[in-house]
Scaffold this active site. Structure first.
Site, PDB file in Angstrom:
ATOM      1  N   TYR A  57       0.793  -1.291  -0.142  1.00  0.00           N
ATOM      2  CA  TYR A  57       0.187  -0.287   0.008  1.00  0.00           C
ATOM      3  C   TYR A  57       0.896   1.224  -0.063  1.00  0.00           C
ATOM      4  CZ  TYR A  57      -3.684  -3.454   1.380  1.00  0.00           C
ATOM      5  OH  TYR A  57      -4.240  -4.602   1.417  1.00  0.00           O
ATOM      6  N   HIS A 115       0.607 -11.810   0.848  1.00  0.00           N
ATOM      7  CA  HIS A 115      -0.514 -11.154   0.156  1.00  0.00           C
ATOM      8  C   HIS A 115      -1.489 -11.824  -0.953  1.00  0.00           C
ATOM      9  CE1 HIS A 115      -1.586  -6.718  -0.439  1.00  0.00           C
ATOM     10  NE2 HIS A 115      -2.465  -7.391  -0.460  1.00  0.00           N
TER      11      HIS A 115
HETATM   12  P1  NAP Z   1     -13.630  -0.897   1.744  1.00  0.00           P
HETATM   13  O1  NAP Z   1     -13.416  -0.733   3.222  1.00  0.00           O
HETATM   14  O2  NAP Z   1     -14.948  -1.658   1.201  1.00  0.00           O
HETATM   15  O3  NAP Z   1     -14.443   0.719   1.263  1.00  0.00           O
HETATM   16  C1  NAP Z   1     -13.563   1.801   1.346  1.00  0.00           C
HETATM   17  C2  NAP Z   1     -14.129   2.861   0.641  1.00  0.00           C
HETATM   18  O4  NAP Z   1     -15.526   3.191   1.221  1.00  0.00           O
HETATM   19  C3  NAP Z   1     -13.365   4.447   0.769  1.00  0.00           C
HETATM   20  O5  NAP Z   1     -13.427   4.906  -0.431  1.00  0.00           O
HETATM   21  C4  NAP Z   1     -14.073   4.885   2.001  1.00  0.00           C
HETATM   22  O6  NAP Z   1     -13.793   6.395   1.755  1.00  0.00           O
HETATM   23  C5  NAP Z   1     -15.454   4.603   1.788  1.00  0.00           C
HETATM   24  N1  NAP Z   1     -16.022   4.434   3.099  1.00  0.00           N
HETATM   25  C6  NAP Z   1     -15.611   3.803   4.303  1.00  0.00           C
HETATM   26  N2  NAP Z   1     -16.496   4.121   5.131  1.00  0.00           N
HETATM   27  C7  NAP Z   1     -17.717   4.379   4.632  1.00  0.00           C
HETATM   28  C8  NAP Z   1     -18.669   5.337   5.194  1.00  0.00           C
HETATM   29  N3  NAP Z   1     -19.274   4.928   6.376  1.00  0.00           N
HETATM   30  N4  NAP Z   1     -19.632   5.888   4.282  1.00  0.00           N
HETATM   31  C9  NAP Z   1     -19.494   6.298   3.052  1.00  0.00           C
HETATM   32  N5  NAP Z   1     -18.063   5.761   2.622  1.00  0.00           N
HETATM   33  C10 NAP Z   1     -17.252   5.139   3.424  1.00  0.00           C
HETATM   34  O7  NAP Z   1     -12.733  -1.255   0.605  1.00  0.00           O
HETATM   35  P2  NAP Z   1     -11.144  -1.415   0.675  1.00  0.00           P
HETATM   36  O8  NAP Z   1     -10.230  -0.112   1.327  1.00  0.00           O
HETATM   37  O9  NAP Z   1     -10.790  -1.999  -0.313  1.00  0.00           O
HETATM   38  O10 NAP Z   1     -11.204  -2.749   1.984  1.00  0.00           O
HETATM   39  C11 NAP Z   1     -10.747  -2.490   3.203  1.00  0.00           C
HETATM   40  C12 NAP Z   1      -9.464  -2.924   3.616  1.00  0.00           C
HETATM   41  O11 NAP Z   1      -9.213  -4.374   3.267  1.00  0.00           O
HETATM   42  C13 NAP Z   1      -8.279  -2.235   2.665  1.00  0.00           C
HETATM   43  O12 NAP Z   1      -8.147  -0.868   3.209  1.00  0.00           O
HETATM   44  C14 NAP Z   1      -7.056  -3.129   3.118  1.00  0.00           C
HETATM   45  O13 NAP Z   1      -6.522  -2.835   4.313  1.00  0.00           O
HETATM   46  C15 NAP Z   1      -7.653  -4.682   2.863  1.00  0.00           C
HETATM   47  N6  NAP Z   1      -7.739  -5.127   1.602  1.00  0.00           N
HETATM   48  C16 NAP Z   1      -6.793  -6.180   1.325  1.00  0.00           C
HETATM   49  C17 NAP Z   1      -6.799  -6.823   0.116  1.00  0.00           C
HETATM   50  C18 NAP Z   1      -5.865  -7.824   0.087  1.00  0.00           C
HETATM   51  O14 NAP Z   1      -5.738  -8.590  -1.110  1.00  0.00           O
HETATM   52  N7  NAP Z   1      -5.811  -8.754   1.190  1.00  0.00           N
HETATM   53  C19 NAP Z   1      -7.610  -6.348  -1.113  1.00  0.00           C
HETATM   54  C20 NAP Z   1      -8.297  -4.894  -0.758  1.00  0.00           C
HETATM   55  C21 NAP Z   1      -8.385  -4.454   0.597  1.00  0.00           C
HETATM   56  P3  NAP Z   1     -13.117   7.278   2.826  1.00  0.00           P
HETATM   57  O15 NAP Z   1     -11.864   6.943   3.064  1.00  0.00           O
HETATM   58  O16 NAP Z   1     -13.188   8.560   2.203  1.00  0.00           O
HETATM   59  O17 NAP Z   1     -14.140   7.364   3.959  1.00  0.00           O
END
Ligand code: NAP
Length: 281
Positions: A57, A115
């Protein structure tokens, strides 16, 4: 306020909250690291003490943000980070972990994940993980983006060592793991970390989630997270760079979805009826 979050118990007995904090896109150019660190601290204040990050990241930038967030309050925080597959050789894994530790400003990572599967033999990566564990640099290791057949192979290769968790894509719009991997993981006692629990924000504003939210005085994001909190052995890790939205996400734990809510969710987001290869982002 002290958090009343549901907990998930890892093999060995360590408990973590079922709602943690994601960090993908934090520390990227154009982002606001101070606001992001403040968001993580807002989550920690509420008891969302599991933080998920990765060397990938922002090329380490997210780990630096996490380091800032946990500075002076390391105790009680459960840090998860990940090694990239191309670094996951016997020596590369150890070097990658040491670099991550420097960026995080800590001497250990609670859970270190591969990962996704790459070209280095699993046995080599597991050997490196076990070395890191013996050195106290990681508390435990696990994997990410492993489907059930990968997990079966991993258990065989790693035996008698075992992965602590498998982090996979799981949210209302991506329910594929409910066909097999979820149940298998529950039976094996390997918790699932559900990444992109808001489908990267796409679930926000969904009309059915809004409708259910109105009944509970909740937002669509909270309903999407509350759904995952109904699943035993699942830890959801929503990411938000806004302290206010982190607090909103935390309050998903106050929602008790009814059987009628779940019926509406199943209608709008049908559970899988056949095996599909594990989706990943
Ligand atoms: P997510 O958590 O499903 O969604 C994040 C998005 O939603 C951001 O744009 C955020 O914007 C927004 N958001 C969050 N809370 C909100 C709310 N209450 N109301 C409106 N919008 C909201 O997506 P993600 O970041 O892909 O997944 C979460 C975590 O999983 C990642 O950050 C990472 O740590 C991990 N991940 C791991 C892998 C893997 O391959 N292992 C892949 C993807 C993700 P704002 O920040 O502007 O609030």
């Amino acid at each position: 306020m002290k958090a009343e979050l549901p907990a998930v118990t890892f093999p060995g007995g360590r408990q973590v909250p079922a709602l943690g904090l994601g960090t993908w896109h934090m520390g990227e150019s154009g982002s606001s690291p101070a606001e992001e660190a403040a968001s993580l601290r807002a989550g920690l204040d509420l008891g969302m003490t599991l933080i998920d990050t990765a060397e990938m990241y922002a090329d380490g930038g997210a780990e630096t943000v996490v380091g800032e967030a946990i500075r002076g309050r390391r105790d009680g925080v459960f840090v998860v980070s990940k090694v990239l597959p191309h670094n996951a050789s016997r020596t590369g894994t150890i070097a990658a972990c040491e670099t991550s530790l420097k960026r995080l400003g800590t001497d250990h990572i609670e859970l270190y994940l591969l990962h996704w599967r790459g070209n280095h033999p699993l046995a080599e990566t597991v050997e490196a993980f076990e070395t890191l564990k013996a050195q106290g640099k990681i508390g435990a290791w696990g994997v990410s983006n492993f489907d059930q057949d990968d997990m079966v192979e991993l258990l065989d290769v790693a035996e008698p060592a075992r992965p602590l968790a498998n982090q996979v894509l799981y949210n209302l719009a991506r329910r594929g793991i409910e066909y097999d991997l979820l149940r298998w993981s529950q039976v094996q006692g390997v918790p699932i970390m559900a990444y992109s629990p808001l489908d990267e924000g796409r679930l926000v504003g969904h009309p059915v989630l809004e409708e259910i939210g109105r009944i509970h005085h909740a937002s669509s994001a909270q309903v999407a997270l509350a759904f995952l909190l109904t699943k035993p052995g699942v830890i959801a890790i929503p990411k938000s760079g806004s302290p206010e939205r982190v607090r909103e996400n935390f309050r998903a734990s106050e929602i008790r979805l009814t059987s009628e809510d779940l019926r509406l969710l199943n209608e709008a987001f049908p559970p899988p009826t056949r095996k599909r290869p594990l989706e990943m982002i």
